[in-house]
Design a protein around this motif. Structure first.
Motif, short mmCIF file in Angstrom:
data_model
loop_
_atom_site.label_atom_id
_atom_site.label_comp_id
_atom_site.label_asym_id
_atom_site.label_seq_id
_atom_site.Cartn_x
_atom_site.Cartn_y
_atom_site.Cartn_z
N ILE A 1 45.58 38.48 36.32
CA ILE A 1 43.95 38.55 36.19
C ILE A 1 43.51 37.08 35.71
CG2 ILE A 1 41.90 39.22 35.43
CD1 ILE A 1 43.25 42.17 35.49
N HIS B 1 41.24 33.97 38.01
CA HIS B 1 40.30 33.40 37.47
C HIS B 1 40.67 31.89 37.34
CE1 HIS B 1 37.67 36.81 37.01
NE2 HIS B 1 38.66 37.24 36.26
N ASN C 1 42.63 38.42 45.72
CA ASN C 1 41.57 38.40 44.72
C ASN C 1 41.01 37.16 44.48
OD1 ASN C 1 41.35 41.26 43.47
ND2 ASN C 1 43.57 41.18 43.40
#
Length: 395
Positions: free
Chosen positions: A75, A79, A104
């Motif tokens: 994750i 980002h 993602n």
């Protein structure tokens, strides 16, 4: 002269790095020093001029259990990649394979920088698993580059992004995969060569290596002159050596792509885990039996699928799907037994109707998978990227 076009690339593992580096080379062939690159990639892409945002070893994980264990880091890398791309503001972004990571990134990039066109390179297996993903992809993927010839029609049927078949890298490596004169001995001779491929992931090795060893023992009892070759990925070599040390027929463990391809050129038959390697074997003309054992998570989903169908394919073996015929026998979960595998492979080590049928059917792969006009895969992929740049007025 400073670059006039900037291409963003997002890769999460080594298979994507191979495709990405070839794409970069083809874009440089056309654009020369007018193109610059940004994003994430491995050593191949870095050799073509990319400075990666992070080491892609952080995101190179497969299987639900491994992903969950490393989820916080993944994750963070998602980002971090999105922020870097927004700051670089490339003219186009190409996300390559590894959908758990790259898609993602694409979803978040679309929200933060909707003006940047996004190209997906390698279609998720919507024809096997969760077909609804095809339509959902249209929100953040503008063009899709497919490695398999049936995928454009699948995405059109499912309402997915506009999809272009750009070829599979294996079809460009026929010389490496196909036997030369004398490399594969005649079935008239007693010597038999069996190539065993228990997978390229630790979980696959754990689930399949013991039963493959039992099957090999049964085959060895019937073929005194059986030679077993076992290509291994480097990070699993020690585990494979430990797991095979007590096999009744000791395999020769091979390292590297060249040794693996040589084994394919010599092999009379194969016992393999499901995966891209089955397409390599088919292109090489090696008849095979294929096994697959899913982990606990996907076993529960398989049970759920009986009530709420979410898995679409009638086969888990790539050549079967491409050919539209289940010519390669496959064994799943409880079907994976030493007796069943040994009996099937025994028939492939001799001049049987089943062996001849597999080999004859494999010959159709060339015509199905080849690109028109002698194009190479990376050139076909680069052409789509260049078309997008033209439409954006960047070229």
């Amino acid at each position: 002269m400073s670059a006039s076009v900037k291409v963003g690339l997002v890769v999460g593992e080594e298979s994507g790095d191979f495709l990405g580096s070839a794409l970069m080379a083809s874009l440089k062939d056309t654009l020369g020093d007018r193109v610059a690159f940004c994003g994430t990639g491995g050593q191949g892409m870095q050799s073509q001029g990319l400075t990666s945002v992070f080491d892609i070893g952080d995101t190179s994980v497969m299987g639900i259990t491994a992903v969950l264990q490393r989820l916080p880091l993944i994750i963070k890398r998602v980002h971090q990649t999105v922020d870097a791309l927004v700051a670089e503001n490339p003219d186009v972004v190409v996300i390559i394979d590894s959908p758990d990571f790259t898609h993602n990134v694409a979803k978040r990039l679309r929200k933060k920088a909707a003006h940047i066109p996004i190209i997906g390179y390698v279609s998720p297996s919507v024809w096997v698993w969760r077909p609804g993903r095809a339509r959902k992809m249209t929100a953040y993927v503008d063009e899709l580059l497919a490695l398999l010839p049936f995928e454009p029609a699948v995405h059109k049927r499912l309402g997915g992004p506009r999809t272009h078949y750009v070829g599979h890298p294996l079809i460009e490596r026929l010389d490496a995969l196909r036997p030369g004169e004398g490399e594969r001995s005649s079935l008239q001779e007693p010597h038999r060569v069996l190539v065993v491929l228990p997978g390229s992931r630790g979980s696959e090795i754990e689930r399949l290596l013991p039963v493959f060893g039992e099957a090999v023992a049964k085959l060895g009892a019937r073929h005194a002159d059986l030679e077993v070759l076992l290509p291994a990925v480097s990070h699993l070599r020690e585990r494979i050596a430990e797991g095979t040390k007590d096999w009744a027929v000791q395999p020769l463990i091979l390292d590297g792509e060249a040794a693996k391809h040589k084994a394919f050129r010599r092999a009379h038959a194969a016992l393999a885990a499901s995966g891209t390697v089955t397409l390599q074997l088919a292109i090489s003309g090696v008849p095979m039996a294929v096994a697959y054992k899913v982990d606990w998570f996907f076993r529960r989903l398989k049970d759920l699928n009986r009530i709420f169908p979410i898995v679409q394919a009638t086969s888990m073996v790539l050549p079967n799907i491409i050919l539209g015929r289940n010519v390669i026998p496959e064994y799943l979960d409880e079907q994976v037994t030493a007796d069943a595998l040994a009996q099937r492979v025994e028939g492939l080590l001799s001049d049987t109707a089943e062996r001849r049928d597999q080999i004859a059917t494999f010959q159709a792969l060339d015509d199905i998978m080849k690109l028109p006009d002698g194009q190479h895969q990376s050139q076909a992929a680069a052409r789509v990227v260049l078309d997008v740049l033209h439409r954006q007025g960047k070229l």
